[in-house]
Design a protein around this motif. Sequence first.
Motif, short mmCIF file in Angstrom:
data_model
loop_
_atom_site.label_atom_id
_atom_site.label_comp_id
_atom_site.label_asym_id
_atom_site.label_seq_id
_atom_site.Cartn_x
_atom_site.Cartn_y
_atom_site.Cartn_z
N THR A 284 0.89 -1.15 0.00
CA THR A 284 0.00 0.00 0.00
C THR A 284 0.93 1.20 0.00
N ASP A 285 0.64 2.22 -0.79
CA ASP A 285 1.60 3.31 -0.90
C ASP A 285 0.95 4.67 -1.01
N GLN A 286 1.80 5.67 -0.75
CA GLN A 286 1.45 7.06 -0.94
C GLN A 286 2.63 7.72 -1.63
N SER B 267 7.17 -3.27 -5.32
CA SER B 267 6.53 -1.97 -5.36
C SER B 267 6.31 -1.59 -6.82
N GLY C 185 5.59 3.40 1.42
CA GLY C 185 4.61 2.32 1.41
C GLY C 185 4.87 1.28 2.47
N THR D 258 3.15 -5.93 3.16
CA THR D 258 2.59 -6.84 4.15
C THR D 258 2.80 -8.29 3.74
#
Length: 128
Positions: free
Chosen positions: A39-41, A98, A109, A112
Motif C-alpha cells: 500500500t503506498d502514498q 513496489s 509504502g 505486508t
Amino acid sequence: MAVHARRTLIGVLAAIAALLFSVALHTGSAAAAPERGFTDQSTELSDARGKGGAGLAATYSCSRSVPIPAYYVDIDCSVFSGAIRVVVICSDGYQFASPIIFAGYRFTGRGTCGPPWTVRTTNVEQVF
C-alpha cells in the motif's frame, strides 16, 4: 401432502444454510491471512524533477523499518535519477514488488507478508 411439505422445508433450510455460508465467506474470519503486497502514498520530488537521464546507475535513498513481529515492512525511497523498485520476500517464499519508482518521485509504502508469515528480506532492483 406430507411429502410436499417435507420437500419445501428441506428447500427452505438449504436456502438458509447457503445464505449463512455466503455471509461467513464475505465477512471473513480472524484466521484468514491479510492481503499481501504494497500500500503506498507516492509523491513527486519537486527539486529532482527532470534530473533523471540515461545514466549508468540509478541514484536513490531508501530506508526501511521492520517492527517486531515482522509481519510488515515500511519503505521510504526517493529516486533522483533512473528508476527502481523494491522487492519484498516473505518467510514462505512469496515475493512482491513496489510499483516502479521513477526519478523525481518518492515512494512511501507498507509491504505486508502476514500474519502468519514474516518479512525475510527486502531488496532494491534497478530498473534503468
